[in-house]
Motif scaffolding. Structure first.
Motif, PDB file in Angstrom:
ATOM      1  N   GLN A   1       0.889  -1.082   0.034  1.00  0.00           N
ATOM      2  CA  GLN A   1      -0.010   0.009   0.129  1.00  0.00           C
ATOM      3  C   GLN A   1       0.768   1.377  -0.138  1.00  0.00           C
ATOM      4  OE1 GLN A   1      -2.804  -1.505   3.029  1.00  0.00           O
ATOM      5  NE2 GLN A   1      -4.188  -1.008   1.663  1.00  0.00           N
ATOM      6  N   LEU A   2       0.321   2.220  -0.176  1.00  0.00           N
ATOM      7  CA  LEU A   2       1.004   3.576  -0.383  1.00  0.00           C
ATOM      8  C   LEU A   2       2.176   3.866   0.902  1.00  0.00           C
ATOM      9  CD1 LEU A   2       1.978   6.277  -1.675  1.00  0.00           C
ATOM     10  CD2 LEU A   2      -0.352   7.075  -0.977  1.00  0.00           C
ATOM     11  N   THR A   3       1.546   3.995   1.984  1.00  0.00           N
ATOM     12  CA  THR A   3       2.623   4.429   3.039  1.00  0.00           C
ATOM     13  C   THR A   3       3.570   3.317   3.194  1.00  0.00           C
ATOM     14  OG1 THR A   3       0.592   5.797   4.074  1.00  0.00           O
ATOM     15  CG2 THR A   3       2.699   5.558   5.243  1.00  0.00           C
ATOM     16  N   SER A   4       3.144   2.064   3.061  1.00  0.00           N
ATOM     17  CA  SER A   4       4.183   0.980   3.100  1.00  0.00           C
ATOM     18  C   SER A   4       5.328   1.159   2.177  1.00  0.00           C
ATOM     19  CB  SER A   4       3.504  -0.408   3.146  1.00  0.00           C
ATOM     20  OG  SER A   4       2.103  -0.319   3.623  1.00  0.00           O
TER      21      SER A   4
ATOM     22  N   ALA B   1       1.543  18.549   4.616  1.00  0.00           N
ATOM     23  CA  ALA B   1       1.497  17.382   3.609  1.00  0.00           C
ATOM     24  C   ALA B   1       0.462  16.311   4.141  1.00  0.00           C
ATOM     25  CB  ALA B   1       2.792  16.651   3.538  1.00  0.00           C
ATOM     26  N   PHE B   2      -0.075  15.464   3.250  1.00  0.00           N
ATOM     27  CA  PHE B   2      -1.129  14.518   3.859  1.00  0.00           C
ATOM     28  C   PHE B   2      -0.342  13.837   5.141  1.00  0.00           C
ATOM     29  CE2 PHE B   2      -3.280  10.460   4.048  1.00  0.00           C
ATOM     30  CZ  PHE B   2      -4.574  10.912   3.505  1.00  0.00           C
ATOM     31  N   PRO B   3      -1.085  13.788   6.295  1.00  0.00           N
ATOM     32  CA  PRO B   3      -0.539  13.379   7.488  1.00  0.00           C
ATOM     33  C   PRO B   3       0.387  12.094   7.503  1.00  0.00           C
ATOM     34  CG  PRO B   3      -2.949  14.126   7.743  1.00  0.00           C
ATOM     35  CD  PRO B   3      -2.431  14.096   6.360  1.00  0.00           C
ATOM     36  N   SER B   4      -0.174  11.316   6.708  1.00  0.00           N
ATOM     37  CA  SER B   4       0.599   9.972   6.652  1.00  0.00           C
ATOM     38  C   SER B   4       2.017   9.921   6.173  1.00  0.00           C
ATOM     39  CB  SER B   4      -0.244   8.931   5.626  1.00  0.00           C
ATOM     40  OG  SER B   4       0.190   7.534   5.982  1.00  0.00           O
ATOM     41  N   ASP B   5       2.135  10.978   5.171  1.00  0.00           N
ATOM     42  CA  ASP B   5       3.341  11.246   4.651  1.00  0.00           C
ATOM     43  C   ASP B   5       4.436  11.957   5.736  1.00  0.00           C
ATOM     44  OD1 ASP B   5       1.609  10.685   2.364  1.00  0.00           O
ATOM     45  OD2 ASP B   5       2.898  11.840   1.253  1.00  0.00           O
ATOM     46  N   ARG B   6       3.658  12.792   6.335  1.00  0.00           N
ATOM     47  CA  ARG B   6       4.591  13.596   7.572  1.00  0.00           C
ATOM     48  C   ARG B   6       4.807  12.488   8.665  1.00  0.00           C
ATOM     49  NH1 ARG B   6       4.905  16.500  11.965  1.00  0.00           N
ATOM     50  NH2 ARG B   6       6.375  18.700  11.590  1.00  0.00           N
TER      51      ARG B   6
ATOM     52  N   PHE C   1       8.574  11.442  -4.841  1.00  0.00           N
ATOM     53  CA  PHE C   1       7.307  11.971  -4.730  1.00  0.00           C
ATOM     54  C   PHE C   1       5.995  11.068  -4.414  1.00  0.00           C
ATOM     55  CE2 PHE C   1       9.694  14.456  -7.599  1.00  0.00           C
ATOM     56  CZ  PHE C   1       9.252  15.802  -7.272  1.00  0.00           C
ATOM     57  N   ASP C   2       5.178  11.510  -3.724  1.00  0.00           N
ATOM     58  CA  ASP C   2       3.895  10.760  -3.435  1.00  0.00           C
ATOM     59  C   ASP C   2       2.807  11.295  -4.556  1.00  0.00           C
ATOM     60  OD1 ASP C   2       1.257  10.318  -2.551  1.00  0.00           O
ATOM     61  OD2 ASP C   2       2.164  10.006  -0.411  1.00  0.00           O
ATOM     62  N   LEU C   3       2.505  10.410  -5.436  1.00  0.00           N
ATOM     63  CA  LEU C   3       1.587  10.613  -6.625  1.00  0.00           C
ATOM     64  C   LEU C   3      -0.030  10.043  -6.157  1.00  0.00           C
ATOM     65  CD1 LEU C   3       4.027   9.597  -9.121  1.00  0.00           C
ATOM     66  CD2 LEU C   3       3.613  11.770  -7.994  1.00  0.00           C
ATOM     67  N   ALA C   4      -0.390  10.253  -4.829  1.00  0.00           N
ATOM     68  CA  ALA C   4      -1.589   9.601  -4.450  1.00  0.00           C
ATOM     69  C   ALA C   4      -2.654  10.548  -5.246  1.00  0.00           C
ATOM     70  CB  ALA C   4      -1.710   9.839  -3.021  1.00  0.00           C
ATOM     71  N   HIS C   5      -2.350  11.718  -5.474  1.00  0.00           N
ATOM     72  CA  HIS C   5      -3.451  12.679  -5.954  1.00  0.00           C
ATOM     73  C   HIS C   5      -2.856  13.032  -7.474  1.00  0.00           C
ATOM     74  CE1 HIS C   5      -6.354  13.507  -2.971  1.00  0.00           C
ATOM     75  NE2 HIS C   5      -5.447  12.947  -2.269  1.00  0.00           N
ATOM     76  N   ALA C   6      -1.879  12.444  -7.958  1.00  0.00           N
ATOM     77  CA  ALA C   6      -1.348  12.713  -9.140  1.00  0.00           C
ATOM     78  C   ALA C   6      -1.725  11.520 -10.233  1.00  0.00           C
ATOM     79  CB  ALA C   6       0.220  13.030  -9.425  1.00  0.00           C
TER      80      ALA C   6
ATOM     81  N   SER D   1      -4.098   3.308  -5.246  1.00  0.00           N
ATOM     82  CA  SER D   1      -5.021   2.998  -6.367  1.00  0.00           C
ATOM     83  C   SER D   1      -6.530   3.185  -6.207  1.00  0.00           C
ATOM     84  CB  SER D   1      -4.832   1.518  -6.628  1.00  0.00           C
ATOM     85  OG  SER D   1      -5.314   0.511  -5.719  1.00  0.00           O
ATOM     86  N   TYR D   2      -6.736   3.578  -4.953  1.00  0.00           N
ATOM     87  CA  TYR D   2      -8.154   3.752  -4.830  1.00  0.00           C
ATOM     88  C   TYR D   2      -8.768   5.068  -4.991  1.00  0.00           C
ATOM     89  CZ  TYR D   2      -5.621   5.214  -0.534  1.00  0.00           C
ATOM     90  OH  TYR D   2      -5.029   5.563   0.344  1.00  0.00           O
ATOM     91  N   LYS D   3      -7.845   5.987  -5.258  1.00  0.00           N
ATOM     92  CA  LYS D   3      -8.455   7.427  -5.399  1.00  0.00           C
ATOM     93  C   LYS D   3      -8.742   7.541  -6.900  1.00  0.00           C
ATOM     94  CE  LYS D   3      -6.109   9.299  -1.179  1.00  0.00           C
ATOM     95  NZ  LYS D   3      -4.915   9.602  -0.859  1.00  0.00           N
ATOM     96  N   TYR D   4      -7.936   8.357  -7.866  1.00  0.00           N
ATOM     97  CA  TYR D   4      -8.312   8.351  -9.125  1.00  0.00           C
ATOM     98  C   TYR D   4      -8.341   7.143  -9.968  1.00  0.00           C
ATOM     99  CZ  TYR D   4      -8.089  13.529  -8.317  1.00  0.00           C
ATOM    100  OH  TYR D   4      -8.201  14.898  -8.039  1.00  0.00           O
TER     101      TYR D   4
HETATM  102  C1  PLP Z   1      -4.557   9.208   0.282  1.00  0.00           C
HETATM  103  C2  PLP Z   1      -2.894   9.586   0.676  1.00  0.00           C
HETATM  104  C3  PLP Z   1      -2.344   8.686   1.509  1.00  0.00           C
HETATM  105  C4  PLP Z   1      -2.976   7.492   2.169  1.00  0.00           C
HETATM  106  O1  PLP Z   1      -2.010   6.382   2.362  1.00  0.00           O
HETATM  107  P1  PLP Z   1      -2.288   4.830   2.655  1.00  0.00           P
HETATM  108  O2  PLP Z   1      -0.954   4.208   2.883  1.00  0.00           O
HETATM  109  O3  PLP Z   1      -3.060   4.395   1.056  1.00  0.00           O
HETATM  110  O4  PLP Z   1      -3.441   4.648   3.595  1.00  0.00           O
HETATM  111  C5  PLP Z   1      -1.145   9.182   1.800  1.00  0.00           C
HETATM  112  N1  PLP Z   1      -0.400  10.112   1.158  1.00  0.00           N
HETATM  113  C6  PLP Z   1      -1.252  10.830   0.567  1.00  0.00           C
HETATM  114  C7  PLP Z   1      -0.618  12.113  -0.064  1.00  0.00           C
HETATM  115  C8  PLP Z   1      -2.523  10.665   0.176  1.00  0.00           C
HETATM  116  O5  PLP Z   1      -3.237  11.248  -0.447  1.00  0.00           O
END
Ligand code: PLP
Length: 424
Positions: free
Chosen positions: A104-107, A132-137, A217-222, A242-245
């Motif tokens: 998954q993304l953060t992993s 930044a998106f909290p998970s990234d920080r 880069f985090d491309l969650a929104h890209a 893969s669950y957003k766009y």
């Molecule tokens: C949606 C999003 C996440 C979510 O992280 P998961 O590991 O998929 O839960 C992380 N970073 C950004 C920038 C996001 O937009």
């Protein structure tokens, strides 16, 4: 612009829209027995109609073959992830060997930082965007601490200037130059989740490389929103969900990119697992790890096939539509939405501020609207009318008209609803 003109524009654009038929490929939640107008594809994309059969086919094969499905299934699970190299590479502008679909993304961010955030006593800082998106920080701060550094000193966060909502790229570039040789890594969201601002990833990468830092880069929104050229931009690593766009279901399997120049860098430390091991020898169960060349070598665990089946169904749609057309329509939809918001601002005494950049190259399809008064109520009234947007405390409504299943008519309906709500 008269009301007639704005409506006429939507009708005309929908008539000539080459992607119009794609809307029928998705399942819409219902509101008052009618499909909702869904503007939250940036949060959780809608389910493609083809997903159910794709997942059922894997359940079927599992039932039919049991363990033999690894080699006997119609898409054998052993090599399941290989199907994704081509479509995922196209999505992010990479060579097929530079991408892998896993975890998954953060992993993925953590696994990639194990290899690409290698701080030394002199070079240890990470530069990122403020808010930044909290998970990234969390991920970045925990990496800094893991290596024994203090985030107060090691984390550089670039904020918008006073009174602004988006970041001036000059400020990023200047900070990169300023921190120079103490900078280990620049890590930024390619599209900011809150403001919808698109960053110039090629330029940021080049500034980072000039001081000898890694660019990630985090491309969650890209991914699935704008056109990307990670290979040509010389980006070192990236990850996306893969669950957003990308419409692949809640918590769906994610993607990772490792530039070719690092693909065979065996000196890079990594957290290894058997799925990243030499494919020809994986089942020999040997003790020593030999990574597959390319992004595949960063795999740890075997493929989550049920989730990947949903991702496959979705990427087949992206293959048909093409990112170039999608990105173009997405920008056109958001441009139209901004123009309609201007009309409402004028008519109702400036109730909003659009915080997403206006310039086409600095946004995708998302528009973030700061509502100056009673934002939450406005948002709830939209929901009550079957218009699904997204609320971010304290005062922002995010609206993402996505090119696969939103129309210009949807944007017009949003405008009409908002006009009525403001006239109440
Ligand atoms: C949606 C999003 C996440 C979510 O992280 P998961 O590991 O998929 O839960 C992380 N970073 C950004 C920038 C996001 O937009």
């Amino acid at each position: 612009m008269s009301n007639y003109d704005v409506k006429d524009f939507a009708l005309r654009e929908d008539l000539i829209d080459e992607l119009k038929e794609f809307q029928d490929k998705f399942i819409f939640p219902q509101h008052d027995k009618k499909p909702v107008i869904y503007f939250t594809g940036n949060s959780l994309g809608l389910q493609p109609r083809s997903t159910r059969d794709a997942v059922l086919a894997e359940l079927e094969d599992w039932g039919k073959y049991g363990v033999e499905g690894h080699f006997m299934a119609s898409s054998p699970w052993f090599s399941y992830h290989e199907w994704f190299h081509q479509p995922a590479a196209k999505l992010v502008g990479a060579l097929p060997g530079e991408v892998v679909v896993m975890n998954q993304l953060t992993s993925n961010l953590h696994f990639l930082m194990v290899s690409f955030y290698r701080p030394s006593p002199n070079r240890y800082k990470i530069l990122t965007e403020a808010k930044a998106f909290p998970s990234d920080r969390y991920a970045v701060v925990s990496q800094i601490k893991f290596h024994g550094f203090d985030p107060k000193d090691a984390l550089i966060e670039i904020a918008p200037r006073e009174g602004k909502h988006t970041i001036d790229e000059e400020d990023i570039n200047e900070a990169i130059a300023l921190h120079g040789e103490s900078l280990a890594m620049v890590f930024i969201g390619g599209v900011n989740y809150y403001s919808g601002q698109v960053f110039n990833m090629a330029s940021i990468t080049s500034w980072a490389h000039q001081v000898g830092a890694i660019a990630g880069f985090d491309l969650a929104h890209a991914a699935g929103n704008i056109e990307l050229h990670l290979h040509d931009w010389q980006v070192d690593f990236a990850a996306w969900c893969s669950y957003k766009y990308l419409n692949s279901g809640p918590g769906g399997v994610a993607g990772a990119f490792v530039h070719q120049k690092h693909a065979h860098a065996s000196h890079l430390p990594r957290f290894a697992g058997w799925w990243g091991h030499d494919k020809d020898r994986r089942f020999l169960m040997e003790p020593d790890f030999v990574p597959i060349g390319g992004a595949e070598g960063w795999q740890v665990s075997n493929a989550p096939v049920l989730s990947m089946a949903a991702h496959k169904a979705s990427l087949e749609i992206f293959e048909q539509a093409g990112m170039q057309k999608l990105s173009k329509k997405g920008k056109k939809l958001s441009g139209y939405l901004m123009r309609l918001l201007d009309v409402l601002n004028e008519k109702h005494g400036m109730p909003f501020e659009i915080i997403t950049p206006r310039e086409e190259h600095r946004r995708g399809c998302q528009v973030s609207i700061l509502v100056k008064k009673n934002g939450r109520q406005v948002f709830e009234k939209l929901t009550a009318r079957g218009i699904i947007a997204d609320w971010r405390e304290p005062d922002v409504i995010r609206v993402a008209p996505v090119p696969l299943y939103n129309s210009f008519g949807d944007v017009y309906a949003f405008y009409e609803a908002l006009d009525a709500i403001l006239s109440d």
